[in-house]
Design a protein around this motif. Structure first.
Motif, short mmCIF file in Angstrom:
data_model
loop_
_atom_site.label_atom_id
_atom_site.label_comp_id
_atom_site.label_asym_id
_atom_site.label_seq_id
_atom_site.Cartn_x
_atom_site.Cartn_y
_atom_site.Cartn_z
N GLU A 1 -17.88 8.58 5.69
CA GLU A 1 -17.79 9.89 6.35
C GLU A 1 -19.00 10.75 6.01
O GLU A 1 -19.58 11.41 6.86
N ARG B 1 -4.14 4.66 9.07
CA ARG B 1 -3.29 4.25 7.97
C ARG B 1 -1.87 4.77 8.18
O ARG B 1 -0.90 4.06 7.98
N LYS B 2 -1.79 6.01 8.62
CA LYS B 2 -0.48 6.60 8.86
C LYS B 2 0.23 5.80 9.96
O LYS B 2 1.37 5.40 9.82
N ASP C 1 0.83 -1.20 0.00
CA ASP C 1 0.00 0.00 0.00
C ASP C 1 0.86 1.25 0.00
O ASP C 1 0.58 2.23 -0.68
N LEU C 2 1.93 1.19 0.77
CA LEU C 2 2.84 2.32 0.84
C LEU C 2 3.50 2.54 -0.52
O LEU C 2 3.60 3.67 -1.01
N ARG D 1 -6.75 11.17 -3.40
CA ARG D 1 -6.99 9.90 -2.72
C ARG D 1 -5.84 9.57 -1.77
O ARG D 1 -6.05 9.10 -0.66
N GLN E 1 -13.44 9.88 8.59
CA GLN E 1 -12.32 10.16 7.69
C GLN E 1 -11.02 10.34 8.46
O GLN E 1 -9.98 9.77 8.11
N ASP E 2 -11.09 11.12 9.52
CA ASP E 2 -9.87 11.41 10.27
C ASP E 2 -9.34 10.18 11.00
O ASP E 2 -8.12 10.02 11.15
N ARG F 1 -10.72 19.14 3.61
CA ARG F 1 -11.07 18.28 2.47
C ARG F 1 -11.57 19.08 1.27
O ARG F 1 -11.09 18.92 0.15
N GLY G 1 -7.55 8.05 8.24
CA GLY G 1 -6.26 8.63 7.89
C GLY G 1 -5.23 8.39 8.99
O GLY G 1 -4.08 8.01 8.74
N VAL H 1 -6.27 11.72 1.28
CA VAL H 1 -7.35 11.27 2.17
C VAL H 1 -6.95 9.98 2.90
O VAL H 1 -7.11 9.86 4.10
N LYS H 2 -6.40 9.04 2.15
CA LYS H 2 -6.13 7.74 2.74
C LYS H 2 -5.06 7.83 3.82
O LYS H 2 -5.14 7.16 4.84
N TRP H 3 -4.06 8.65 3.59
CA TRP H 3 -2.94 8.72 4.53
C TRP H 3 -3.09 9.86 5.54
O TRP H 3 -2.16 10.19 6.26
N GLY H 4 -4.27 10.46 5.56
CA GLY H 4 -4.55 11.43 6.60
C GLY H 4 -3.90 12.80 6.40
O GLY H 4 -3.85 13.58 7.34
N PHE H 5 -3.40 13.09 5.20
CA PHE H 5 -2.88 14.45 4.98
C PHE H 5 -4.04 15.40 4.70
O PHE H 5 -3.99 16.56 5.04
N ILE H 6 -5.05 14.86 4.05
CA ILE H 6 -6.27 15.65 3.86
C ILE H 6 -7.24 15.21 4.95
O ILE H 6 -7.62 14.05 5.03
N THR H 7 -7.60 16.16 5.81
CA THR H 7 -8.50 15.84 6.92
C THR H 7 -9.89 16.38 6.59
O THR H 7 -10.07 17.08 5.59
N SER H 8 -10.84 16.06 7.46
CA SER H 8 -12.18 16.55 7.18
C SER H 8 -12.20 18.08 7.18
O SER H 8 -13.03 18.70 6.54
#
Ligand code: SF4
Ligand code: SF4
Ligand code: FES
Lengths: 212, 249
Positions: free
Chosen positions: B214, B231-232, A19-20, A172, B224-225, A185, B228, A175-182
């Protein structure tokens, strides 16, 4: 229950690495695409300028070496992402009925991403083959190619697919890796769409220069 | 004049061999502040006693009444008809076993899910019934509570295309629950132990970031948070494992 009693499940890190790697190869290809766009854009300063840029990559051997290297990354990225593509018909049907049912933007956009990905796999392979088989790259050759038959249509479709795939892919990953938060977004989405628009614009200008 | 609502309801009783899946249309006069909980009960009382649907708390806290309302998984008791056009289509939640009409068995799904997660506090401490309860910072308690508000309605699973395509996928509700236990200092599980549960294609690495969960969760859990964050955290742990293993060998 005691913490020490927790049963050990057959566990491995492989999925995490896969995934990474999917994200890392994706980001790498994005960076490459941005560079590529800027390099091709040199055509607007005239054929001479474009040829000079091309010659630089030719003489240093970068053209073919990076070409081969990128092809490998490109295929690798495809293999990694293919793990997520629904190949079986049942899965496809489920995804389709689900997307239709909830009619939710981000779910539709994922479909766009898969489809553009497939276009890129196909067209990208052709593009790399055609270009690498006819080195060195010169403005004249590119112009000839562009003005021949259906190649313009090929490149227009290719360009749109790449731009959208890139923008959506970055979204994507974020979002998936949490850099884009709610929190950010919507803003991030807007910026990424601006990036997609800009890419399409720059590449279209280059295309026009080759076409005329 | 009040509206006449056209309510189309999915009808099918798997127990009855003569029953075929179909949509049935009912008409109902809208009253002020009508919600779907009242609407369905009125239909059952006044028009069709054979109609099957679940309700319990009618206050959006039990999660029993989740159904697909004009394409979106939502809680019927929390849904006002005035927010909808004249036509309302009701379908059972996809991805769960159908009991009949709008009833699905979310319970079995959630039981299996919770067993997979071992969704309880794991601790070495002997329980002392006499002792005063351990104290916790209020802000932390609130953080945990924020995630613990999930009512297991199943909307996030019904909304998630990944969960629909891949039946083993744990889904946002499960991942949120793990995030909740990670926060909880009483749970003594190590990061590695959490990784073993969710560091897979059925867990966090299977999530494709579609965010329907979400956008749909009727309790507005910050899914969502959590996704994320997990996963991190799990990605970093895998990299650490790699480096560690390198060092050892
Ligand atoms: S996370 Fe939200 S949508 Fe999912 S089960 Fe819990 S309350 Fe329902
Ligand atoms: S983000 Fe998407 S894929 Fe992940 S759990 Fe939510 S709806 Fe499913
Ligand atoms: S009846 Fe309990 S959530 Fe709707």
């Amino acid at each position: 229950m005691r913490a020490t009693n927790v049963r050990k499940i057959n566990f491995s890190n492989t999925v995490a690495y896969l995934d990474l790697s999917q994200a890392i190869t994706g980001i790498f290809l994005c960076l490459f695409m941005l560079t590529h766009t800027l390099l091709v854009f040199s055509i607007i300063f005239g054929e001479k300028c474009f040829n000079k840029v091309a010659l630089f990559f030719e003489s240093t051997g970068l053209a073919w070496s990076s070409g081969i290297f990128l092809t490998i990354i490109f295929l690798f990225h495809f293999l990694l992402t293919a793990r997520k593509i629904p190949f079986s018909f049942t899965e496809q049907a489920k995804f389709w009925s689900q997307a239709k049912m909830i009619n939710h933007q981000d779910t539709w956009l994922w479909l766009v991403q898969v489809l553009t990905g497939i276009v890129i796999l196909l067209f990208g392979s052709i593009h790399i083959w055609v270009i690498l088989n006819d080195l060195p790259i010169t403005a004249l050759k590119s112009k000839h190619l562009m003005q021949k038959g259906g190649w313009v249509y090929f490149y227009v479709l290719f360009l749109f697919s790449v731009a959208f795939h890139l923008g959506l892919g970055l979204y994507r990953i974020g979002v998936k890796w949490g850099f884009i938060t709610s929190q950010n977004r919507l803003k991030s989405k807007k910026y990424l769409f601006i990036l997609v628009g800009t890419l399409i614009m720059i590449d279209s200008i280059s295309l026009l220069f080759f076409y005329f | 004049m009040s509206r006449i609502l056209e309510i189309n309801i999915f009808r099918y009783n798997p127990e009855d061999p003569a029953s075929v899946p179909r949509m049935q249309t009912y008409y109902l006069e809208e009253t002020p502040n009508l919600n779907l909980f009242i609407a369905l009960n009125r239909l059952k009382e006044e028009q069709d006693p054979s109609l099957m649907f679940d309700f319990c708390c009618r206050a959006a806290i039990c999660g029993a009444c989740a159904m697909v309302i004009n394409g979106k998984p939502q809680l019927a008791c929390k849904t006002k008809t005035k927010d909808f056009p004249n036509q309302i289509n009701l379908m059972p939640l996809p991805g769960f076993k159908l009991i009949g009409d709008l009833c699905v068995d979310t319970g079995s799904w959630f039981r299996i899910m919770n067993e997979k997660l071992e969704a309880w506090v794991h601790t070495n401490k002997e329980f002392d019934p006499e002792a005063e309860e351990e104290r916790m910072e209020n802000s932390l308690a609130e953080q945990i509570y924020e995630l613990d508000r999930c009512i297991e309605c199943g909307c996030c699973i019904a909304a998630c295309a990944t969960a629909q395509m891949r039946s083993g996928f744990l889904g946002a509700v499960a991942l949120n629950r793990i995030a909740r236990f990670i926060l909880d200092p009483r749970d003594k599980r190590s990061e590695q132990q959490y990784f073993e549960i969710i560091g897979t294609d059925q867990g966090i690495f299977g999530c494709m970031g579609l965010l329907a969960c979400e956008d749909i969760c009727p309790k507005n859990i910050p899914l969502q948070d959590q996704l994320g964050y997990l996963r991190k955290k799990m990605g970093v742990l895998a990299v650490k494992n790699y480096l560690f293993w390198k060092k050892r060998s």
